[in-house]
Design a protein around this motif. Sequence first.
Motif, PDB file in Angstrom:
ATOM      1  N   PRO A 156       1.135  -1.039   0.185  1.00 19.72           N
ATOM      2  CA  PRO A 156       0.026   0.000   0.081  1.00 19.72           C
ATOM      3  C   PRO A 156       0.847   1.174   0.109  1.00 19.72           C
ATOM      4  O   PRO A 156       1.773   0.709   0.755  1.00 19.72           O
ATOM      5  N   ALA A 157       0.279   2.392  -0.735  1.00 15.72           N
ATOM      6  CA  ALA A 157       0.840   3.531  -0.301  1.00 15.72           C
ATOM      7  C   ALA A 157       2.175   3.703   0.781  1.00 15.72           C
ATOM      8  O   ALA A 157       3.052   3.925   0.600  1.00 15.72           O
ATOM      9  N   ILE A 158       1.391   4.295   1.984  1.00 16.41           N
ATOM     10  CA  ILE A 158       1.777   4.442   2.960  1.00 16.41           C
ATOM     11  C   ILE A 158       0.869   3.794   4.220  1.00 16.41           C
ATOM     12  O   ILE A 158      -0.672   3.885   3.608  1.00 16.41           O
ATOM     13  N   ALA A 159       1.657   3.332   5.036  1.00 18.36           N
ATOM     14  CA  ALA A 159       0.714   2.501   6.074  1.00 18.36           C
ATOM     15  C   ALA A 159       0.408   4.124   6.764  1.00 18.36           C
ATOM     16  O   ALA A 159       1.248   4.640   7.524  1.00 18.36           O
ATOM     17  N   VAL A 160      -0.684   3.859   7.943  1.00 15.93           N
ATOM     18  CA  VAL A 160      -1.123   4.834   9.131  1.00 15.93           C
ATOM     19  C   VAL A 160       0.223   4.762  10.095  1.00 15.93           C
ATOM     20  O   VAL A 160       0.633   3.564  10.512  1.00 15.93           O
ATOM     21  N   ALA A 161       0.765   6.346  10.267  1.00 18.88           N
ATOM     22  CA  ALA A 161       2.134   5.499  10.622  1.00 18.88           C
ATOM     23  C   ALA A 161       1.172   5.772  12.518  1.00 18.88           C
ATOM     24  O   ALA A 161       0.226   5.603  13.108  1.00 18.88           O
ATOM     25  N   GLY A 162       2.877   4.921  12.733  1.00 14.78           N
ATOM     26  CA  GLY A 162       2.808   4.081  14.098  1.00 14.78           C
ATOM     27  C   GLY A 162       1.594   2.457  13.887  1.00 14.78           C
ATOM     28  O   GLY A 162       1.814   1.953  15.109  1.00 14.78           O
ATOM     29  N   GLU A 163       1.335   2.190  13.465  1.00 10.38           N
ATOM     30  CA  GLU A 163       0.508   0.995  13.015  1.00 10.38           C
ATOM     31  C   GLU A 163       1.266  -0.160  13.052  1.00 10.38           C
ATOM     32  O   GLU A 163       1.746  -1.305  13.809  1.00 10.38           O
ATOM     33  N   LEU A 164       2.252   0.435  12.560  1.00 11.53           N
ATOM     34  CA  LEU A 164       3.118  -1.108  12.211  1.00 11.53           C
ATOM     35  C   LEU A 164       4.664  -0.613  12.276  1.00 11.53           C
ATOM     36  O   LEU A 164       5.051   0.268  12.059  1.00 11.53           O
ATOM     37  N   GLU A 165       5.441  -1.480  12.668  1.00  9.98           N
ATOM     38  CA  GLU A 165       6.900  -1.919  12.722  1.00  9.98           C
ATOM     39  C   GLU A 165       7.820  -2.739  13.133  1.00  9.98           C
ATOM     40  O   GLU A 165       7.341  -3.963  13.257  1.00  9.98           O
ATOM     41  N   LEU A 166       9.217  -1.979  12.103  1.00  3.01           N
ATOM     42  CA  LEU A 166      10.016  -3.475  12.170  1.00  3.01           C
ATOM     43  C   LEU A 166      10.490  -4.018  12.915  1.00  3.01           C
ATOM     44  O   LEU A 166      11.720  -3.178  13.367  1.00  3.01           O
ATOM     45  N   LEU A 167      11.001  -4.904  13.790  1.00  4.20           N
ATOM     46  CA  LEU A 167      11.857  -5.466  14.713  1.00  4.20           C
ATOM     47  C   LEU A 167      12.975  -6.332  14.260  1.00  4.20           C
ATOM     48  O   LEU A 167      12.962  -7.193  13.942  1.00  4.20           O
ATOM     49  N   MET A 168      13.929  -5.425  14.634  1.00  3.69           N
ATOM     50  CA  MET A 168      15.613  -6.091  14.281  1.00  3.69           C
ATOM     51  C   MET A 168      15.835  -6.512  15.133  1.00  3.69           C
ATOM     52  O   MET A 168      17.048  -6.118  16.375  1.00  3.69           O
ATOM     53  N   PHE A 169      16.282  -7.903  15.684  1.00  4.65           N
ATOM     54  CA  PHE A 169      16.516  -8.649  16.622  1.00  4.65           C
ATOM     55  C   PHE A 169      18.307  -9.313  15.966  1.00  4.65           C
ATOM     56  O   PHE A 169      18.624  -9.299  14.850  1.00  4.65           O
ATOM     57  N   GLU A 170      19.123  -8.745  16.690  1.00  6.47           N
ATOM     58  CA  GLU A 170      20.597  -8.860  16.420  1.00  6.47           C
ATOM     59  C   GLU A 170      21.324  -8.798  17.775  1.00  6.47           C
ATOM     60  O   GLU A 170      20.597  -8.876  18.323  1.00  6.47           O
ATOM     61  N   GLN A 171      22.658  -9.346  17.512  1.00  2.00           N
ATOM     62  CA  GLN A 171      23.413  -9.340  18.551  1.00  2.00           C
ATOM     63  C   GLN A 171      25.176  -9.519  17.882  1.00  2.00           C
ATOM     64  O   GLN A 171      25.199  -8.824  16.529  1.00  2.00           O
ATOM     65  N   PRO A 172      26.013  -8.611  19.231  1.00  3.79           N
ATOM     66  CA  PRO A 172      26.984  -8.406  18.763  1.00  3.79           C
ATOM     67  C   PRO A 172      28.134  -9.641  17.769  1.00  3.79           C
ATOM     68  O   PRO A 172      27.652 -10.668  18.671  1.00  3.79           O
ATOM     69  N   GLY A 173      28.540  -9.405  16.476  1.00  3.70           N
ATOM     70  CA  GLY A 173      29.491 -10.246  16.271  1.00  3.70           C
ATOM     71  C   GLY A 173      28.629 -10.833  15.072  1.00  3.70           C
ATOM     72  O   GLY A 173      29.157 -12.271  14.442  1.00  3.70           O
ATOM     73  N   CYS A 174      27.162 -10.893  15.330  1.00  2.35           N
ATOM     74  CA  CYS A 174      26.904 -11.232  13.854  1.00  2.35           C
ATOM     75  C   CYS A 174      27.182 -10.513  12.459  1.00  2.35           C
ATOM     76  O   CYS A 174      27.195  -8.928  11.954  1.00  2.35           O
ATOM     77  N   ILE A 175      27.657 -11.237  11.038  1.00  2.00           N
ATOM     78  CA  ILE A 175      28.220 -11.115  10.306  1.00  2.00           C
ATOM     79  C   ILE A 175      26.698 -10.750   9.652  1.00  2.00           C
ATOM     80  O   ILE A 175      26.945  -9.571   8.652  1.00  2.00           O
ATOM     81  N   TYR A 176      25.582 -11.350   9.564  1.00  2.28           N
ATOM     82  CA  TYR A 176      24.869 -11.237   8.980  1.00  2.28           C
ATOM     83  C   TYR A 176      23.961  -9.872   8.816  1.00  2.28           C
ATOM     84  O   TYR A 176      23.651  -9.372   8.420  1.00  2.28           O
ATOM     85  N   CYS A 177      23.813  -9.968  10.536  1.00  2.16           N
ATOM     86  CA  CYS A 177      23.435  -8.180  10.691  1.00  2.16           C
ATOM     87  C   CYS A 177      24.226  -6.904  10.415  1.00  2.16           C
ATOM     88  O   CYS A 177      23.412  -5.628   9.426  1.00  2.16           O
ATOM     89  N   ALA A 178      25.495  -7.353  10.103  1.00 10.97           N
ATOM     90  CA  ALA A 178      26.835  -6.399   9.596  1.00 10.97           C
ATOM     91  C   ALA A 178      26.295  -5.850   8.014  1.00 10.97           C
ATOM     92  O   ALA A 178      26.341  -5.218   7.780  1.00 10.97           O
ATOM     93  N   ALA A 179      25.880  -7.108   7.478  1.00 11.27           N
ATOM     94  CA  ALA A 179      25.539  -6.809   6.039  1.00 11.27           C
ATOM     95  C   ALA A 179      24.513  -6.189   6.382  1.00 11.27           C
ATOM     96  O   ALA A 179      24.506  -5.624   5.551  1.00 11.27           O
ATOM     97  N   TRP A 180      23.295  -6.558   7.043  1.00  8.68           N
ATOM     98  CA  TRP A 180      21.755  -5.021   6.491  1.00  8.68           C
ATOM     99  C   TRP A 180      22.425  -4.367   6.763  1.00  8.68           C
ATOM    100  O   TRP A 180      21.903  -3.529   6.179  1.00  8.68           O
TER     101      TRP A 180
END
Length: 119
Positions: free
Chosen positions: A16-40
């Motif tokens: 959709p064009a733009i969601a209503v602000a505040g309804e959705l959020e993307l949570l990124m679970f990460e940890q130190p040393g994660c090479i895939y987190c570093a790539a993202w």
Amino acid sequence: MTRPGLLAAAALAVLPAIAVAGELELLMFEQPGCIYCAAWNAEVAPEYPLTAEGKAAPLRRLQLRDPLPEGLELVAPPVFTPTFVLAEGGVEAGRIEGYPGEDFFWPMLALLIGKAERN
């Protein structure tokens, strides 16, 4: 291939064009040393807040081993890093486990957001 790439362009058609602000959020679970987190972080993070996805689902970073924020309901605790959880009103609406590279990340996220917005 850079964003949006061919797959992302096709997936964005369902976003959709733009969601209503505040309804959705993307949570990124990460940890130190994660090479895939570093790539993202290198490939996606700088442009994420500027994209339709970033506007529809602002990013919140969480550490994998920290307690979950109060009021957050997940289907299951994240095990791998990075794990991206799309939350709608604090409730998990979908997730991406791992980072498959930006060519796959964008369309996967667009599909999750599109599905959440249709519900």
